[in-house]
Design an enzyme around this catalytic site. Structure first.
Site: not given
Lengths: 213, 103, 271
Positions: C180, C184, C228, C232
């Site tokens: 992730c 991010h 969502r 990802c």
């Protein structure tokens, strides 16, 4: 006042505990020990298309970089160098000794972000995902900024054999240069073929490439 | 029959502004499914609006309009308590009417 | 003389500043255009249609027990929906688990309606089963619009979920080595023209957490946080996270807990 002392000693105890946890399990807080984490991984995923569960198993580089607080620490400097050396040693150099392919093909590969997701087919031609993170040719205004701009890369770096080797190693295996680079290991992980890596090296270094215009 | 629309109508200075959200696939007929077969066109073809049973607008629509369309228009006249009704008919002959009270 | 030099230098700086300014202005213009488009989309968010469907599903009697979900306890007592989403995920005594809104709905479908939820869990994204779950989550989230996020990490299991989520956030793997945090994990970066929130910061976590479930205009789909996150992971080249699994709840807990104090803006709309 007494309350404050109690609070402070509580804090000190907290720090001690955190220290102990760090020694045993890395940077993670209470409850996120290896056993709990592995159990969560194991129960949390199912295979989907070509994305099998084996993809959750980490190699040494991935495991090291998954604890960034440790990976970026002073103590880990030796380990970082070790990981870079191992990645460097594994690089496959071009079989015919030629580093430069076709920059026009390279541009197409750089544009494509496709391949290897759970909804892709196994025979899909993979893209390099390059524009997702880098500015490359000046004419493409839709570029990401996770990586540095590569516009004019060859103008800066030249097109010597040394420049070609360095560019090859960065694209083939980015972790040979920076242990926990955000960039995928295009050649090493089989995302890109040898020819595709050549085309990308050409995109960056060929004097006629739009990158260097 | 389709799913209900969401209609809001508000009157101000003698003009009623109507905002309509419609639930519709609005399939163009140009897309293909996973196995390569064309997905048949399915879209709202005609739309009409009434203020207290008096037609105030009709429109011919086509497949270029988005899925779950949002439509906003103004009516000269109308006051709080009036009724606004919107009807769509799609190319499969399905139709739906919903109403709202002007605020 | 000194003065003249100073003026010359100032002019020179102004010119340089201007040149850099125009280059930036062009980039900003593109982003501004996208912003204007997003603003225009907010009027008439089709998510409202899904909220209405979700509310119908919530109130409709269904399942072998022919019961509605209206007595479902989302953490604020049986039947209380208003404000519940802003306090989730949280620990539930009856299941002895930390649950998000979507996994809690599965629990209520099982216990109150007697539905075997296995087929809801395994159903593909975009299937009628998943559309139902997304609509219900959209309804629940809409009942927390403008409510402050207040997620507790006081219970040991809540704390654990938060920490597991943080660890998951940094877990890299798959053919691309992605985690992730690859996308991010830094402030102020983009993929192509898409700006990415820096999730470990309160502001970044909030911009993600408080805007889902959201209607995706380009796909014409309503996505809950579960979808969502699954997408990802798809882009991360990972296998698929199981709907309502601890992996998904842990990541939600990490985001929600980090965005405490922010205001829910659900359901959202994305281009």
């Amino acid at each position: 006042m007494r309350k404050r002392i109690a609070y402070l000693s509580g804090l000190a105890a907290g720090l001690l505990v955190a220290g102990a946890v760090h020694a045993a399990d890395g940077s993670w807080g209470p409850g996120a020990d290896d056993a709990a984490f592995q159990a969560m991984l194991k129960s949390g995923f199912r295979e989907a298309g070509i994305a099998k569960l084996s993809r959750l198993e980490q190699d040494a580089t991935q495991a090291f970089c998954s604890d960034p607080k440790f990976a970026e620490s002073k103590e880990a400097a030796g380990k970082r160098a070790e990981i870079e050396a191992a990645n460097l040693a594994s690089i496959k150099w071009p079989s015919d000794g030629k580093f430069l392919g076709d920059f026009k093909e390279g541009e197409k590969i750089a544009q494509s972000g496709r391949g290897l997701t759970s909804t892709d087919k196994a025979d899909q031609v993979n893209g390099g995902n390059c524009y997702n993170c880098h500015q490359i040719s000046k004419t493409e205004i839709s570029y990401g900024t996770i990586g540095p701009s590569l516009t004019g890369y060859g103008k800066l770096k030249g097109n010597s054999e040394q420049a070609q080797r360095e560019t090859w190693s960065k694209i083939w295996n980015s972790k040979s240069v920076n242990a926990c680079s955000n960039m995928p290991r295009g050649g090493h992980m089989g995302i890109l073929t040898e020819q595709q890596v050549k085309d990308l090296v050409a995109l960056l270094l060929d004097p006629d490439s739009p990158v260097n215009k | 029959m389709g799913n209900p629309m969401k209609i809001r109508a508000a009157s101000k200075d003698g003009v009623t502004e109507v905002k309509v959200l419609m639930s519709h696939e609005m399939e163009t007929g140009l897309r293909k499914d996973a196995s390569g077969n064309a997905i048949p066109a399915w879209f709202i073809a005609e739309l009409s609006a009434k203020l207290n049973d008096k037609p105030v607008m009709t429109a011919q629509w086509g497949p270029s309009i988005s899925k779950n369309p949002f439509l906003s228009f103004k009516i000269k006249g109308g006051k709080a308590g009036d009724k606004v009704a919107v009807t769509w008919t799609d190319n499969k002959g399905d139709s739906r009417t919903d109403e709202a009270v002007v605020t | 003389m000194t003065r003249r030099f100073a003026v010359g230098l100032a002019t020179c700086l102004a010119v340089a500043g201007f040149a850099a300014g125009t280059a930036r202005a062009e980039g900003d213009k593109t982003i501004e255009g996208i912003e204007a488009y997003r603003e225009a989309l907010k009027d008439g968010n089709p998510a409202e249609l899904f909220e209405a469907q979700g509310e119908d599903l919530w109130k409709k009697k269904a399942g072998p027990k022919n019961a509605s979900l209206e007595t479902c306890d989302l953490g604020m007592g049986p039947g209380v929906v208003a404000g519940a989403y802003a306090h989730l995920p949280r620990y539930f005594k009856d299941t002895d688990k930390v649950q998000d809104a979507e996994s809690r709905v599965l629990t209520c479908m099982t216990t109150i309606q007697g539905i075997d939820v296995a087929k809801y869990v395994s159903a593909r994204w975009g299937s009628p089963e998943k559309d139902e779950l997304n609509a219900i989550a959209t309804f629940i989230s809409g009942m927390s619009k403008d409510v402050k996020v207040e997620v507790s990490t006081a219970h040991p299991k809540e704390r654990q979920m938060f920490e597991l989520g943080k660890r998951m956030f940094y877990y890299g793997g798959g053919p691309h080595d992605f985690s992730c945090s690859t996308c991010h994990g830094q402030e102020g970066v983009r993929i192509r023209l898409q700006e990415l929130p820096y999730i470990p910061s309160p502001k970044g976590a909030a911009s993600g957490w408080t805007s889902w479930p959201a209607y995706r205009v380009s796909a014409g789909q309503m996505w809950g946080m579960q979808w969502r996150l699954a997408d990802c992971f798809r882009q991360q080249r990972f296998p698929e996270p199981i709907y309502g699994s601890d992996v998904t709840i842990a990541l939600s807990m990490f985001m929600a807990g980090t965005s405490n104090g922010a205001t829910m803006n659900t359901p959202g709309i994305k281009r």
